[in-house]
Enzyme design. Structure first.
Site, PDB file in Angstrom:
ATOM      1  N   LYS A   1       0.880  -1.165   0.000  1.00 42.87           N
ATOM      2  CA  LYS A   1       0.000   0.000   0.000  1.00 42.87           C
ATOM      3  C   LYS A   1       0.916   1.213   0.000  1.00 42.87           C
ATOM      4  O   LYS A   1       1.576   1.540   0.983  1.00 42.87           O
ATOM      5  CB  LYS A   1      -0.892   0.006   1.238  1.00 42.87           C
TER       6      LYS A   1
ATOM      7  N   GLU B   1       0.299   7.676   0.719  1.00 41.08           N
ATOM      8  CA  GLU B   1      -0.347   8.699  -0.106  1.00 41.08           C
ATOM      9  C   GLU B   1       0.434  10.006  -0.164  1.00 41.08           C
ATOM     10  O   GLU B   1       0.157  10.851  -1.032  1.00 41.08           O
ATOM     11  CB  GLU B   1      -1.780   8.962   0.378  1.00 41.08           C
TER      12      GLU B   1
ATOM     13  N   GLY C   1      -1.362   1.862  13.470  1.00 36.48           N
ATOM     14  CA  GLY C   1      -0.897   0.502  13.748  1.00 36.48           C
ATOM     15  C   GLY C   1      -1.906  -0.274  14.560  1.00 36.48           C
ATOM     16  O   GLY C   1      -2.160  -1.456  14.297  1.00 36.48           O
TER      17      GLY C   1
ATOM     18  N   GLU D   1       5.665  -1.325  13.656  1.00 37.85           N
ATOM     19  CA  GLU D   1       6.650  -0.517  14.395  1.00 37.85           C
ATOM     20  C   GLU D   1       6.060   0.872  14.508  1.00 37.85           C
ATOM     21  O   GLU D   1       5.803   1.523  13.498  1.00 37.85           O
ATOM     22  CB  GLU D   1       7.990  -0.530  13.653  1.00 37.85           C
TER      23      GLU D   1
ATOM     24  N   CYS E   1      11.870   7.475  14.100  1.00 37.25           N
ATOM     25  CA  CYS E   1      11.219   6.729  15.181  1.00 37.25           C
ATOM     26  C   CYS E   1      12.158   6.510  16.362  1.00 37.25           C
ATOM     27  O   CYS E   1      11.711   6.172  17.457  1.00 37.25           O
ATOM     28  CB  CYS E   1      10.698   5.394  14.659  1.00 37.25           C
TER      29      CYS E   1
ATOM     30  N   GLU F   1       4.598  10.409  22.898  1.00 39.11           N
ATOM     31  CA  GLU F   1       5.548  10.789  21.861  1.00 39.11           C
ATOM     32  C   GLU F   1       5.045  11.999  21.083  1.00 39.11           C
ATOM     33  O   GLU F   1       3.865  12.082  20.725  1.00 39.11           O
ATOM     34  CB  GLU F   1       5.774   9.627  20.889  1.00 39.11           C
TER      35      GLU F   1
END
Length: 531
Positions: free
Chosen positions: A184, A187, A246, A265, A302, A395
């Site tokens: 996928k 976008e 996620g 992740e 990350c 975060e």
């Protein structure tokens, strides 16, 4: 450069007529060339049915064929030259040197997995031969090896348009063992994805593999994602992105009649613990290093250090002063896309006004909203206030970090104990500090997948020893990594054969060892044939 804007379904371009979207450059908010058609549910179904049909042939292809396939992808990416880099820069806002480095990482990991495919080292073959005369019961012949699981869906990441995208680590680690992949495309960078997707489709044709070993669909993840996650042919999902996205994929996969694994992740705070020796001996040097790590790439890694924990004492004031100067010197930086920039600006503005926080340093220049910029911000709080405000442990994706000042080592432990799973955790200390830090290292190893001594977490080496994953919510399964050769373990499963004749065994388990691989035979590692 001419972009067709269609999905790639088993080697064929397809535009099913769903809403068309365009990429917008974060550099200047201009609309970029290319009208991209959102994939329909029928196209998603076609891609996964083609992957299912291609699986038997791809699974049974020899390692050399899969190696040539991966190498052809690497060659094709390099042959795109500046066309790929230029488009990726326009779509992501990332500078050319960063993108060239990311392309190198992408190509190198494809070649790394090609070597593994050629070696056939991933089978982990284990054989226990029969002992029919064993008492009190005979011992059967039992042989175990890994095999691919089937079609894997990969979601491209926004912050790595090459290395964690269409031909990134998830795709490479699935293809190496014979799993077809449906990607996928993110976008935010559909043109970059199309260029790389065409390379993979051409590599499959060049190496004589079924076209269904690779497909790529365009469109919004909220629309296309559930179709991909719930299709009965999908056997696993690889994802890098936000916790919310996620978790949505994880829940969708778990709600299936046949739940499948989601290897997600989802980022973390990546705590840094500064021990007294470091603060005393090199406060300014450490502050500069951590400020660079926290703001590099607009803080969109990350592994960015989102929390720095220090104890009151000598050197803290000098460290704080150096941090302030370092953050003031960081210019506002273009972020990956308008949505990320807007979320960051809203979050950082809210935290700058939080009663429990004070500002240590921030970019001295104002952000340019037309260039989708975010300003660096460093805030401070005490361990007591941090513990009293759980929202401070969330975060913030961007050039932001929090300094937490503790009164004692016990307060440091208390702060760490409130954190969820982390990708990384770091300790900075001198020899004397580290000599007594075994309990701290043990605590950090319980919450993080990688523990770093006197080093920053940004910069993830791609090799056999890397662990990029940690307990929830850093990733959905702490037993696995999304970086390095061990990443392929996500997309294989063990199968044992008991009492099987040689003709029915996979090559890795036959007596003559036709693959010439290392095997564990009756408890002994050997490449020898079984007599």
């Amino acid at each position: 450069m001419s972009l067709h804007g269609q999905s790639l379904i088993a080697g064929r371009r397809s535009a099913g007529g769903q809403p068309v979207f365009q990429a917008v450059s974060p550099l200047d908010s201009t609309t970029l060339e290319g009208n991209f058609a959102t994939a329909t549910e029928a196209e998603v179904n076609e891609a996964l049915e083609a992957a299912k049909a291609a699986f038997p042939a791809f699974r049974d292809a020899d390692g050399e064929t899969r190696a040539l396939f991966l190498e052809a992808i690497a060659d094709g990416i390099m042959e795109l030259g500046t066309t790929l880099i230029d488009r990726a820069r326009l779509e992501s806002g990332l500078p050319v040197p960063r993108l060239e480095g990311e392309r190198g990482r992408t190509v190198n990991q494809l070649r790394m997995f090609a070597k593994i495919a050629r070696e056939n080292s991933w089978y982990d073959a284990r054989i226990e031969t029969a002992q029919p005369d064993r008492q009190p019961i005979p011992k059967p012949d039992l042989r175990r090896a890994m095999q691919p699981i089937g079609p894997v869906v990969v979601f491209g990441a926004s912050n790595f348009p090459l290395a964690f995208s269409v031909a990134g680590g998830d795709t490479a680690s699935a293809l190496v063992t014979g799993n077809p992949v449906v990607v996928k495309a993110h976008e935010a960078h559909p043109g970059t994805s199309e260029l790389v997707g065409e390379v993979i489709a051409a590599a499959a044709a060049k190496t004589g593999l079924p076209a269904g070993v690779f497909s790529m669909v365009q469109g919004n993840g909220r629309t296309v994602g559930p179709w991909l996650a719930k299709h009965p042919a999908t056997r696993a999902i690889g994802f890098t992105g936000s916790l919310a996205a996620g978790r949505a994929l994880f829940d969708a996969a778990a709600s299936r009649p046949d739940p499948i694994p989601v290897f997600a992740e989802m980022g973390s705070l990546n705590p840094i613990v500064l021990l007294p020796g470091t603060l005393k001996s090199r406060p300014a040097e450490t502050a500069a290093l951590l400020a660079t790590s926290a703001t590099a790439g607009a803080g969109q890694f990350c592994t960015k250090p989102g929390i720095i924990i220090a104890t009151e004492g000598e050197g803290l004031d000098a460290f704080r002063t150096a941090l302030s100067s370092a953050f003031a010197a960081v210019p506002p930086t273009t972020m990956l896309h308008a949505g990320i920039a807007a979320t960051y600006c809203k979050s950082s503005r809210k935290l700058a006004e939080h009663a429990a926080l004070t500002i240590v340093g921030r970019s001295s220049a104002e952000a340019d909203t037309t260039a989708t910029q975010g300003s660096a911000l460093m805030v401070e709080t005490t361990a007591e206030k941090f513990l009293a405000h759980p929202e401070l442990a969330h975060e913030v994706f961007g050039p932001f970090s929090t300094l937490v000042v503790a009164k004692s080592a016990d307060e440091v432990t208390d702060v760490l104990s409130t954190l969820g799973g982390q990708l990384t955790a770091s300790i900075f200390g001198n020899d004397a500090d580290l000599a007594s830090s075994a309990p701290l290292v043990s605590q950090l190893s319980e919450i993080a997948g990688r523990v770093i001594i006197n080093g920053v977490p940004t910069g993830v080496e791609v090799n056999t020893s890397m662990q990029h994953g940690g307990p929830w919510p850093a990733s959905s399964d702490a037993r696995f990594t999304s970086v390095g050769t061990a990443a392929l373990e996500r997309f294989v499963r063990p199968v044992s054969y008991q009492g099987a004749p040689q003709t029915l065994l996979p090559p890795a388990l036959r007596d003559c060892n036709p693959l010439q691989i290392d095997r564990l035979v009756n408890g002994v590692h050997t490449r020898e044939s079984i007599q």
